[in-house]
Design an enzyme around this catalytic site. Structure first.
Site, PDB file in Angstrom:
ATOM      1  N   HIS A 242      53.610  40.176  30.708  1.00 54.08           N
ATOM      2  CA  HIS A 242      54.112  41.227  31.608  1.00 54.08           C
ATOM      3  C   HIS A 242      55.641  41.258  31.749  1.00 54.08           C
ATOM      4  O   HIS A 242      56.295  42.235  31.398  1.00 54.08           O
ATOM      5  CB  HIS A 242      53.526  41.033  33.012  1.00 54.08           C
ATOM      6  CG  HIS A 242      52.041  40.962  33.079  1.00 54.08           C
ATOM      7  ND1 HIS A 242      51.243  42.074  32.996  1.00 54.08           N
ATOM      8  CD2 HIS A 242      51.197  39.908  33.234  1.00 54.08           C
ATOM      9  CE1 HIS A 242      49.974  41.719  33.110  1.00 54.08           C
ATOM     10  NE2 HIS A 242      49.918  40.412  33.253  1.00 54.08           N
TER      11      HIS A 242
HETATM   12  C1  BDR Z   1      52.528  40.232  37.496  1.00 57.15           C
HETATM   13  O1  BDR Z   1      51.901  39.296  38.378  1.00 57.15           O
HETATM   14  C2  BDR Z   1      52.273  37.982  38.042  1.00 57.15           C
HETATM   15  O2  BDR Z   1      51.165  37.179  37.982  1.00 57.15           O
HETATM   16  C3  BDR Z   1      53.025  38.052  36.742  1.00 57.15           C
HETATM   17  O3  BDR Z   1      54.074  37.108  36.734  1.00 57.15           O
HETATM   18  C4  BDR Z   1      53.551  39.468  36.689  1.00 57.15           C
HETATM   19  O4  BDR Z   1      54.803  39.583  37.327  1.00 57.15           O
HETATM   20  C5  BDR Z   1      51.462  40.919  36.673  1.00 57.15           C
HETATM   21  O5  BDR Z   1      50.569  41.609  37.497  1.00 57.15           O
END
Ligand code: BDR
Ligand code: CA
Length: 316
Positions: A242
């Protein structure tokens, strides 16, 4: 000229890779500081993890600031089930020797923006938006000073990852997310719709291990740890990476494409708490719902990973 950035983060293995990418890309980015926020794990751990990540890259002069320990109006929700009890499980990393700054993260954001000429700093939030919203509430004058916010959060076509309706970062602090979205600041958003296209396949994970440096091996073990959860959930080869989408966008925006649309965040409903309501098809009236977000929808996944490998192999 290098682009000046502040990374606001809740590391998290994918946050860690995003930070390392920014550190590797010194030719294009000047990292002014890192502000930690509570999210994937509590604040004490996200702050410590930011320090550990700097030590991995041997970039011990970058300042780390601890920010908000809880969302604006809600109890903190964390994600140890994805990232592990420390938030950064996988490789064995030593306790950091460097220390965080005394100043609060929110004050660092405000002071830094005030000390720089208008529209010369980009904020890169990779976690819940509590620090950024708190800075806007405390010092509304900074709205004019921010060049752009490029953030990871939300979803439209992919809907949610922490509930059927919401993405984690917006779910944890929906009020903060809505304040940022409605601030009038130029926003580019990396939703799940994009991040779910950049999967850490077996081949790509192995490439991290083979980058030829220690950092690559550490990344390999982070990926190996957190991808288990997503592979099980999505029955996919690999997990979404992400947060590095934010930094990759700064380095090579052509990898991404999307639309300028209206996005608002649900704050009232329990069922759809934190949902990003994205007017992708332009249904609402521009007068009532201005196009506030540059919403990314597609990414060249091969180009994304090539960019990561090319930069990350430069680190120790
Ligand atoms: C987001 O949530 C976190 O777990 C990850 O680091 C990312 O920023 C994804 O939904
Ligand atoms: Ca994150």
């Amino acid at each position: 000229m290098r682009r000046k950035i502040i990374i606001d983060t809740d590391p998290g293995q994918d946050d860690a890779i995003a930070i390392l990418l920014a550190l590797a890309a010194k030719d294009k980015l000047e990292l002014l500081g890192i502000t930690a926020v509570a999210g994937n794990v509590p604040l004490e751990l996200t702050t410590k993890n930011a320090l550990k990540i700097l030590e991995v890259a041997k970039e011990t002069n970058i300042a780390v600031f601890s920010g908000c320990k809880a969302p604006l109006k809600r109890k903190l929700v964390t994600a140890e089930h994805v990232h592990g009890p420390t938030g950064l499980n996988g490789p064995q990393l030593a306790e950091p020797k460097i220390k965080q700054q005394d100043q609060h993260g929110v004050d660092f954001i405000i002071d830094t923006l005030r000390q720089h000429p208008e529209k010369t700093i980009t904020l890169c939030p990779l976690g819940p938006l509590t620090n950024i919203a708190s800075a806007i509430i405390k010092a509304p004058d900074i709205v004019e000073k921010i060049d752009e916010i490029v953030l990871m959060g939300g979803a439209y076509f992919e809907v949610g990852n922490v509930t059927p309706a919401a993405e984690f970062n917006f779910y944890v602090d929906p009020e903060a997310a809505n304040i940022v979205m409605c601030s009038g600041i130029k926003i580019t958003m990396m939703p799940l719709d994009v991040t779910h296209q950049v999967l850490t396949t077996k081949e790509r994970s192995q490439k991290f291990a083979n980058l030829g440096n220690e950092t690559g091996k550490i990344i390999y073990h982070w990926v190996k740890y957190f991808k288990k959860f997503d592979e099980e959930k999505y029955k996919s080869d690999g997990a979404p990476l992400h947060d590095p989408c934010v930094i990759a966008y700064l380095l090579k925006p052509d990898l991404f494409s999307g639309r300028k649309i209206n996005v608002r965040i649900e704050t009232n409903s329990e069922l759809t708490r934190g949902m990003s309501v994205a007017d992708y098809w332009g249904i609402t009236d521009e007068k009532d719902c201005p196009r506030n977000v540059n919403f990314m929808r597609h990414v060249d996944d091969e180009g994304f990973y090539q960019l990561l490998f090319d930069y990350l192999k430069k680190l120790p």
